[in-house]
Design an enzyme around this catalytic site. Structure first.
Site, PDB file in Angstrom:
ATOM      1  N   HIS B  49       0.825  -1.205   0.000  1.00  0.00           N
ATOM      2  CA  HIS B  49       0.000   0.000   0.000  1.00  0.00           C
ATOM      3  C   HIS B  49       0.865   1.264   0.000  1.00  0.00           C
ATOM      4  O   HIS B  49       0.568   2.222  -0.688  1.00  0.00           O
ATOM      5  CB  HIS B  49      -0.905  -0.034   1.228  1.00  0.00           C
ATOM      6  CG  HIS B  49      -1.953   1.015   1.247  1.00  0.00           C
ATOM      7  ND1 HIS B  49      -3.188   0.829   0.676  1.00  0.00           N
ATOM      8  CD2 HIS B  49      -1.950   2.266   1.761  1.00  0.00           C
ATOM      9  CE1 HIS B  49      -3.899   1.924   0.836  1.00  0.00           C
ATOM     10  NE2 HIS B  49      -3.187   2.815   1.503  1.00  0.00           N
ATOM     11  N   TYR B  52       4.390   0.608  -3.034  1.00  0.00           N
ATOM     12  CA  TYR B  52       4.191   0.304  -4.459  1.00  0.00           C
ATOM     13  C   TYR B  52       5.268  -0.646  -4.975  1.00  0.00           C
ATOM     14  O   TYR B  52       5.745  -0.521  -6.086  1.00  0.00           O
ATOM     15  CB  TYR B  52       4.171   1.607  -5.287  1.00  0.00           C
ATOM     16  CG  TYR B  52       3.020   2.523  -4.942  1.00  0.00           C
ATOM     17  CD1 TYR B  52       1.780   2.361  -5.563  1.00  0.00           C
ATOM     18  CD2 TYR B  52       3.164   3.536  -4.002  1.00  0.00           C
ATOM     19  CE1 TYR B  52       0.708   3.183  -5.239  1.00  0.00           C
ATOM     20  CE2 TYR B  52       2.103   4.360  -3.665  1.00  0.00           C
ATOM     21  CZ  TYR B  52       0.882   4.182  -4.289  1.00  0.00           C
ATOM     22  OH  TYR B  52      -0.170   4.997  -3.963  1.00  0.00           O
ATOM     23  N   HIS B  95     -10.528   2.572  -1.227  1.00  0.00           N
ATOM     24  CA  HIS B  95     -10.753   2.110   0.139  1.00  0.00           C
ATOM     25  C   HIS B  95     -11.528   0.810   0.071  1.00  0.00           C
ATOM     26  O   HIS B  95     -12.595   0.662   0.669  1.00  0.00           O
ATOM     27  CB  HIS B  95     -11.476   3.175   0.980  1.00  0.00           C
ATOM     28  CG  HIS B  95     -10.740   3.508   2.236  1.00  0.00           C
ATOM     29  ND1 HIS B  95     -11.345   3.854   3.405  1.00  0.00           N
ATOM     30  CD2 HIS B  95      -9.416   3.520   2.506  1.00  0.00           C
ATOM     31  CE1 HIS B  95     -10.417   4.080   4.329  1.00  0.00           C
ATOM     32  NE2 HIS B  95      -9.250   3.898   3.808  1.00  0.00           N
ATOM     33  N   ARG B 116      -8.437  14.973   2.302  1.00  0.00           N
ATOM     34  CA  ARG B 116      -7.237  15.499   2.961  1.00  0.00           C
ATOM     35  C   ARG B 116      -6.057  15.558   2.003  1.00  0.00           C
ATOM     36  O   ARG B 116      -5.263  16.489   2.046  1.00  0.00           O
ATOM     37  CB  ARG B 116      -6.898  14.668   4.203  1.00  0.00           C
ATOM     38  CG  ARG B 116      -7.813  14.950   5.378  1.00  0.00           C
ATOM     39  CD  ARG B 116      -7.291  14.351   6.678  1.00  0.00           C
ATOM     40  NE  ARG B 116      -7.239  12.898   6.641  1.00  0.00           N
ATOM     41  CZ  ARG B 116      -8.281  12.091   6.753  1.00  0.00           C
ATOM     42  NH1 ARG B 116      -9.492  12.592   6.918  1.00  0.00           N
ATOM     43  NH2 ARG B 116      -8.140  10.773   6.713  1.00  0.00           N
ATOM     44  N   GLU B 312      -4.316   4.636  12.584  1.00  0.00           N
ATOM     45  CA  GLU B 312      -4.828   5.361  11.422  1.00  0.00           C
ATOM     46  C   GLU B 312      -6.063   6.168  11.797  1.00  0.00           C
ATOM     47  O   GLU B 312      -6.999   6.311  11.008  1.00  0.00           O
ATOM     48  CB  GLU B 312      -5.098   4.402  10.258  1.00  0.00           C
ATOM     49  CG  GLU B 312      -3.806   3.842   9.693  1.00  0.00           C
ATOM     50  CD  GLU B 312      -3.956   3.061   8.385  1.00  0.00           C
ATOM     51  OE1 GLU B 312      -5.060   3.060   7.811  1.00  0.00           O
ATOM     52  OE2 GLU B 312      -2.967   2.456   7.950  1.00  0.00           O
ATOM     53  N   GLY B 529      -2.267   9.108  -8.539  1.00  0.00           N
ATOM     54  CA  GLY B 529      -2.922   7.813  -8.609  1.00  0.00           C
ATOM     55  C   GLY B 529      -2.677   6.972  -7.388  1.00  0.00           C
ATOM     56  O   GLY B 529      -2.031   7.384  -6.425  1.00  0.00           O
ATOM     57  N   ASN B 530      -3.190   5.776  -7.467  1.00  0.00           N
ATOM     58  CA  ASN B 530      -3.181   4.876  -6.333  1.00  0.00           C
ATOM     59  C   ASN B 530      -3.280   3.460  -6.889  1.00  0.00           C
ATOM     60  O   ASN B 530      -3.919   3.238  -7.904  1.00  0.00           O
ATOM     61  CB  ASN B 530      -4.392   5.220  -5.446  1.00  0.00           C
ATOM     62  CG  ASN B 530      -4.644   4.202  -4.348  1.00  0.00           C
ATOM     63  OD1 ASN B 530      -5.677   3.541  -4.354  1.00  0.00           O
ATOM     64  ND2 ASN B 530      -3.734   4.072  -3.417  1.00  0.00           N
TER      65      ASN B 530
END
Lengths: 233, 736
Positions: B49, B52, B95, B116, B312, B529-530
Site C-alpha cells: 500500500h 508500491y 478504500h 485530505r 490510522e 494515482g493509487n
C-alpha cells in the site's frame, strides 16, 4: 439591504447563500461567527444550511444554544427579519423562534434532489414576489426535514396563514400522502413556515442554489428579490 | 499476549506482512534486532500500500508531463494549470478492503482520506466523485454493501459540504467478496499558494493538528496489502472511524492558516498515520525528525509508541511551521476547536527518532528506509487470448433488447444513489449527475468550469487488458470532450488481484501499457494515482476469486467559458448526428451479456488517432455553439445512448434505418469506440460537410421530436416506458 450570515462550526452552505445575497443586494453579506456576542447593523440575518456542530445531537440543538443565538433572539425581539434554510430552519425551531420540529425523513435516508414548492401566501416579505399558488423548483438536501408539530400548533399555523411553502407536484398538486412530491413526509406537506409577526421564515429546500440560469434555473430568486424590495432602507 | 510484549523476530515480521528476505534487509539496515515500534514502521512503509513495491516498475512507464502539469505523481495529489492563475488539484484513491469489512465507515473514511490529500496542498475541495464496483445483485450481501457504501459516502460528503457530483457503478459477481470503492476529490487553489510535503529547516517545529490519536486502524495499510480469507470480517478493528464534522473544521482551519506564510510543509496522516507522514516529509526534505509521543493528543490512556505510530485515526495532519509563526497557527486551530500540539522538530541527523516516556522507541535512518525499500519485478505470464465470440442471433428484437439493456444493473438509472448525495452544495454545480457525460462545476469567482468523470469498463479489461486500459482512458477523454471541455489530465486507481500471481501481473502490465499509450496519444498525462492490489478472496476450499482487472480512470478537463458547456438532454427539435464509424462490435458488449447471457469475444478496438480526430471535431463544434447536446457512445452502444438522451430531455425522436450491411443488433448495440451523438438545431448539413473535410465520419441518425423513440421498424417506445424500465432496478434491489 444589509445582510448577515451566521457561521457555526459545520455550517456548509454559507457560500451559496452569500452568492445569492450578493447577487440581489450588490453588497457582500457580513459573516457572523458563532461565538460573536454583538451584531452589526443588519436588516436580515440568515441561518444557512450545514451540519452545525456536526449535528450529532438533534439537528440544530447545539447551535440553538451558541452565543450568537442570544443576539439573534434579541434581534428577533426587536422585530428583525430572519431567514433559516435547512439546518437554519432546524436551528430556528430548536431555538423556539419558529414552532414545530424537523424529524428524520420518512424514508430514513438523506434526500438530495429537486422538489417543487407551492407558495401558500404572498403576504410576507419572503414570498411577496410570488403569487399564492405559484409553483417553483428548489433543490433539497437533508436527512431531517420531516416537519412535525402538535395538532394545536398545526391548526394555528394553518388558521393564521403561516404556512409559507408546501411540497407539491410539478403541476402544483399538494398531497401530503404522496411520497413522490412530499419527499420527507412532512405534516400537511409543510416545507416552510412563518413566525406570528411575519418576519421570521424557515424552510428546508434551498432557494439560494437556484439563482443563476447556469446552475439550472432562477426559481429561487424571487425570494431574494422580494426581501430586497421589502427591506431596503 | 499484547503486541507490546511480543518478541521481535522473523515470525513476527511475517505476521506484520514482511517476507523473510525483507526482514533480513531490516536487520542489515538496523545492525540489530529492531524494536517492536521499528518493526511496525518498516512493515507499513514497506507494505504494498505504501511502497508500491510490485507496481513501481510499471508505473514509471506512464506519461506524467505536459505544459499544463504543475505537479505530477509524487505529491499528495496531481496539480494542473486551469488558467487565470488557478490550479486544479486532484486524485483518486481506493478504500476497497475497509469497505468490504465495514461498508459505511470504509467508504466514509475513503472520502475523508482523499479530501485530505487535496486540501493538504492548499486547495479548497470543490467536488467529489466515486467509482464503485459491487458484487452480483443476486448475492444477498451486495445489497447490504451497497447500502452501507452509499450511506457512508453521503454521510461524509454531505456533512463536510463538498458536492458529490459524479462517478460510476458496476455490478459483477467477481466483486462479491471484494467490492471496490474508489473516491476522487478535486480542489482548486491559486498557483502561487500550493503547499508541498518536503520538510525543511533544521530546528523547525513539527506540529500535529486535528483529531486525537486512538487505537483505530492500527495496521490498516498492512491489512490492505493481503488477500481476504473467510476470517476477513474479524478484521473490523483495523477499519478507521470517520468524523466529517472534524474534517470540515480541519479544512477551514488549514485553509485559513494557508492564507498566511506560517507553513513550511504539510501532509495528512493517511495510511500508516504518523509513521508515513513523518517519514515521508523528512525523507523528501532530506532532513531528520525527532518525535516526542508524550505530546501527541491521545484519545485514550496507556497507548504505546507502537500503537501511536501505527494508528490510522482519521482527520489528522502533520505540519512543519516557521517557529515564529507557531502561536499564530495555534490561535487558528484553537479558534476551530481542534487539537494543536508541537510533537517534535526537524534535525540534521537524517534519522527518525521516536521518544516516549523517557525511552527511545525507534531510531531509524531515513535514507535506507526509503532507498532500500523492496521493489519487485514480479513474473508476468503470457496473456490469455479472449474467448471466442461465438454465434450471434437476436432472439428478442431491438425493442425488447433496448428495454432490457436500459434496465440492467450496469445501465439502470443511478438516481437512487445520486439522490442521497448532496450534489449542489457550494452553489457551483452546473451539471449534476446524469445531466451530462461529465459533471461540470464552475470555479467560484471566475468563468472557468471543470469537467470531471470516472471511467473503466472492467469486462473489457478482463478480455483484453491492453485494450481495456486504453479504453478506460479514451472513454474518460470522450466524456470530458462531450461537455465541450478540453481534457487535461488523469488520476488512476489501479485495482487488481494478487501481484504474486503471474497471470494477475500480466493483466496489470498490459493495462498499464494500454493506458500509457492512450495517455500519450491523447496528450492526457497521469498526474496522480493509487494502486490497490490483493483484491482477491480466498474461499474456504483454498481457491481464490480475483476481481476483474479495474484500472479506474478519474479525469479532469477545463472550460475557459463554462457557459458554453452542453449536457446530454435532447432539445425539442433538430436532428441527431452520429459522429464516428460504426462497425458493429459485439464482443464483450452489454447486449451480448444481457440478451445472450455471454461474456465472450474481444474488447472493442481503441483507435487512438481516430479518438483524437473525432473528439477534437466534436469539441470544436461545441465551442462554435453549433451543438445543443452531446453524448458519447459507450456501454450499450448507439440505441442506448439515444434512449438516454431522450429520457434526459423528455423528448423523443424518429430513428433512421441503418442500411449499412451490419446486422441490426450489431449496428444499434455494438460498442465501437470513438463515437458521439450530437443534437443539432441549426444546419446539420454544414456540420456533416465540415466533418467530412476533416476525415470524420458523420451522419444524421434521427429526427428529434415527439414523446417516444420510433425505431426503424416503425415501433414506438414512449419516454414514460423507457423511464419506467430504466428506473426500476435500484429501488427494486434496495427498497424491496
Amino acid at each position: 439591504m444589509k445582510t448577515g450570515i451566521v457561521v457555526f462550526p459545520g455550517t456548509n452552505r454559507e457560500r451559496d447563500m452569500a452568492i445569492a445575497l450578493h447577487g440581489v443586494t450588490g453588497r457582500k453579506p457580513e459573516m457572523l461567527w458563532h461565538r460573536d456576542t454583538t451584531l452589526p447593523d443588519l436588516d436580515l440575518i440568515v441561518l444557512p444550511g450545514g451540519f452545525s456542530y456536526g449535528d450529532y445531537l438533534r439537528c440544530g440543538a447545539m447551535a440553538a444554544h451558541s452565543p450568537i443565538m442570544r443576539e439573534v433572539k434579541a434581534f428577533a425581539e426587536r422585530g428583525g427579519h430572519i431567514l433559516g434554510v435547512c439546518n437554519g430552519f432546524q436551528i430556528l425551531t430548536e431555538a423556539g423562534l419558529l414552532p414545530g420540529a424537523l424529524l428524520r425523513n420518512g424514508g430514513m435516508r438523506f434526500l438530495s434532489q429537486d422538489c417543487y414548492l407551492r407558495v401558500e401566501t404572498s403576504e410576507t416579505p419572503f414570498t411577496r414576489h410570488w403569487k399564492k399558488g405559484d409553483v417553483f423548483r428548489a433543490p433539497l438536501a437533508h436527512g431531517d426535514g420531516n416537519y412535525a408539530c402538535d395538532a394545536e400548533t398545526l391548526a394555528e399555523l394553518e388558521g393564521e396563514g403561516r404556512v409559507a411553502f408546501r411540497y407539491a407536484s410539478a403541476g402544483g398538486v399538494v398531497d401530503a400522502s404522496d411520497r413522490a412530491s412530499n419527499l420527507n413526509g412532512s405534516v400537511n406537506a409543510i416545507a416552510g413556515v412563518i413566525s406570528a409577526n411575519n418576519r421570521i421564515c424557515g424552510m428546508m429546500p434551498h432557494p439560494e442554489d437556484l439563482v443563476d440560469p447556469l446552475m439550472g434555473g432562477v426559481d429561487g430568486k424571487p425570494l431574494f428579490d422580494g426581501l430586497v424590495e421589502a427591506l431596503v432602507r | 499476549m499484547t503486541a507490546a510484549q511480543k518478541t521481535v523476530d522473523a515470525a513476527l515480521a511475517r505476521e506484520f506482512g514482511l517476507s523473510d528476505e525483507e526482514y533480513g534487509r531490516v536487520l542489515t539496515i538496523m545492525g540489530r534486532t529492531p524494536s517492536l515500534t521499528e518493526l511496525g514502521v518498516f512493515s507499513v512503509m514497506w507494505s504494498e500500500h505504501c511502497s508500491y513495491k510490485s507496481s513501481r516498475k510499471w508505473l514509471r512507464t506512464l506519461p506524467t508531463t505536459a505544459p499544463w502539469v504543475i505537479h505530477g505523481p509524487g505529491e499528495n495529489a496531481g496539480v494542473v494549470d486551469i488558467g487565470e492563475g488557478l490550479a486544479a488539484i486532484f486524485k483518486m484513491e481506493s478504500h476497497n478492503h475497509p469497505s468490504f469489512i465495514e461498508p459505511y465507515q470504509g467508504a466514509a473514511t475513503g472520502v475523508g482520506g482523499i479530501l485530505r490529500d487535496v486540501f493538504t496542498m492548499g486547495a479548497r475541495p470543490v467536488a467529489n466523485l466515486n467509482a464503485l464496483r459491487f458484487g452480483s445483485p443476486e448475492n444477498p450481501r451486495t445489497r447490504q454493501i451497497v447500502d452501507g457504501v452509499v450511506r457512508g459516502i453521503g454521510g461524509y460528503g454531505n456533512c463536510v459540504g463538498v458536492p458529490t457530483v459524479g462517478g460510476e457503478v458496476n455490478f459483477h459477481p467477481a466483486y462479491d467478496g471484494n467490492p471496490l470503492v474508489n473516491a476522487m476529490t478535486v480542489g482548486v487553489a491559486r498557483q502561487d499558494r500550493i503547499f508541498l510535503s518536503a520538510a525543511a529547516g533544521v530546528g523547525n517545529p513539527v506540529v500535529y493538528v486535528g483529531s486525537k490519536t486512538g487505537r483505530d486502524g492500527i495496521h490498516g495499510a498492512t491489512m490492505s496489502s493481503a488477500e481476504f480469507d473467510e476470517n476477513a470480517l474479524a478484521k473490523r478493528p483495523t477499519v478507521q472511524v470517520g468524523d466529517p464534522f472534524v474534517e470540515k473544521l480541519l479544512i477551514e482551519a488549514c485553509l485559513e492558516l494557508m492564507a498566511t506564510d506560517a507553513i513550511v510543509a504539510i501532509q495528512d496522516m493517511g495510511a500508516a498515520g504518523l509513521t508515513s507522514s513523518s517519514v515521508e516529509m523528512a525523507g523528501k526534505g532530506g532532513v531528520g525528525i525527532d518525535l516526542d509521543l508524550d505530546a501527541v493528543p491521545q484519545r485514550e490512556p496507556g497507548m504505546t509508541a507502537y500503537e501511536m505510530m501505527l494508528s490510522e485515526s482519521q482527520e489528522r495532519m502533520l505540519m512543519v511551521l516557521k517557529p515564529e509563526r507557531t502561536e499564530l497557527a495555534r490561535a487558528v486551530f484553537e479558534k476551530w476547536e481542534l487539537d494543536f500540539a508541537v510533537v517534535g522538530h526537524l534535525t540534521d541527523t537524517g534519522r527518525i527518532v521516536v521518544r516516549h516516556r523517557g525511552a527511545v522507541e525507534a531510531d531509524i535512518p531515513l535514507d535506507p528506509l526509503a532507498d532500500q525499500a523492496p521493489i519487485y519485478d514480479r513474473p508476468v505470464a503470457p496473456l490469455a487470448a479472449p474467448e471466442e465470440l461465438g454465434p450471434i442471433h437476436d432472439p428478442i428484437g431491438l425493442e425488447q433488447s433496448l428495454l432490457r439493456l436500459i434496465g440492467c444493473p450496469d445501465l439502470a438509472s443511478r438516481a437512487w444513489i445520486w439522490n442521497q448525495y448532496d450534489s449542489a452544495v457550494g452553489g457551483q454545480t452546473v451539471r449534476r449527475p446524469g445531466g451530462a457525460d461529465a459533471a461540470v462545476v464552475k470555479i467560484e469567482g471566475s468563468e472557468i468550469g471543470l469537467a470531471l468523470t470516472t471511467d473503466c469498463t472492467p469486462r473489457y479489461c478482463r478480455a483484453n487488458p491492453r485494450s481495456g486500459g486504453a479504453q478506460a482512458v479514451a472513454e474518460a477523454w470522450r466524456n470530458i470532450t462531450a461537455t465541450g471541455a478540453k481534457p487535461l489530465a488523469v488520476t488512476d486507481n489501479l485495482n487488481f488481484g494478487n501481484p504474486e500471481k503471474p497471470e494477475i501481473m500480466a493483466q496489470f502490465v498490459a493495462a498499464i501499457e494500454g493506458m500509457g499509450e492512450a495517455c500519450r496519444v491523447l496528450d492526457f498525462p497521469v498526474v496522480s494515482g493509487n494502486v490497490s492490489l490483493y483484491n482477491e478472496t480466498r474461499n474456504p476450499d483454498g481457491s481464490t476469486q480475483a476481481i476483474l482487472p479495474t484500472p479506474a480512470i478519474g479525469a479532469l478537463g477545463v472550460l475557459s467559458d463554462v457557459r458554453k458547456t452542453v449536457g446530454l438532454a435532447l432539445p425539442k427539435s433538430g436532428v441527431l448526428v452520429l459522429v464516428g464509424e460504426t462497425g458493429g462490435h459485439l464482443g464483450q458488449s452489454l447486449w451480448l451479456r444481457e440478451v445472450l447471457g455471454r461474456e465472450t469475444g474481444d474488447a472493442p478496438v481503441v483507435d487512438l488517432e481516430r479518438e483524437k480526430r473525432n473528439g477534437d471535431f466534436v469539441r470544436e463544434r461545441i465551442a462554435a455553439g453549433e451543438v445543443t447536446a452531446c453524448h458519447d457512445l459507450s456501454d450499450g452502444g448507439l440505441l442506448v445512448a439515444v434512449a438516454e438522451m431522450a429520457m434526459a430531455g423528455g423528448v423523443g425522436c424518429v430513428l433512421q434505418s441503418a442500411e449499412t450491411g451490419i446486422r441490426p443488433e450489431a449496428f444499434w448495440f455494438g460498442e465501437d469506440q470513438a463515437r458521439y451523438l450530437v443534437a443539432i438545431e441549426g444546419d446539420a448539413d454544414a456540420l456533416i460537410a465540415r466533418a467530412k473535410a476533416q476525415s470524420v465520419s458523420a451522419r444524421v441518425i434521427a429526427t428529434i421530436g415527439g414523446d417516444g423513440l420510433t425505431l426503424p421498424n416503425g415501433a414506438t417506445i414512449s419516454i414514460a416506458r423507457l423511464r419506467s424500465a430504466n428506473e426500476a432496478f435500484f429501488p427494486g434491489l434496495m427498497e424491496a
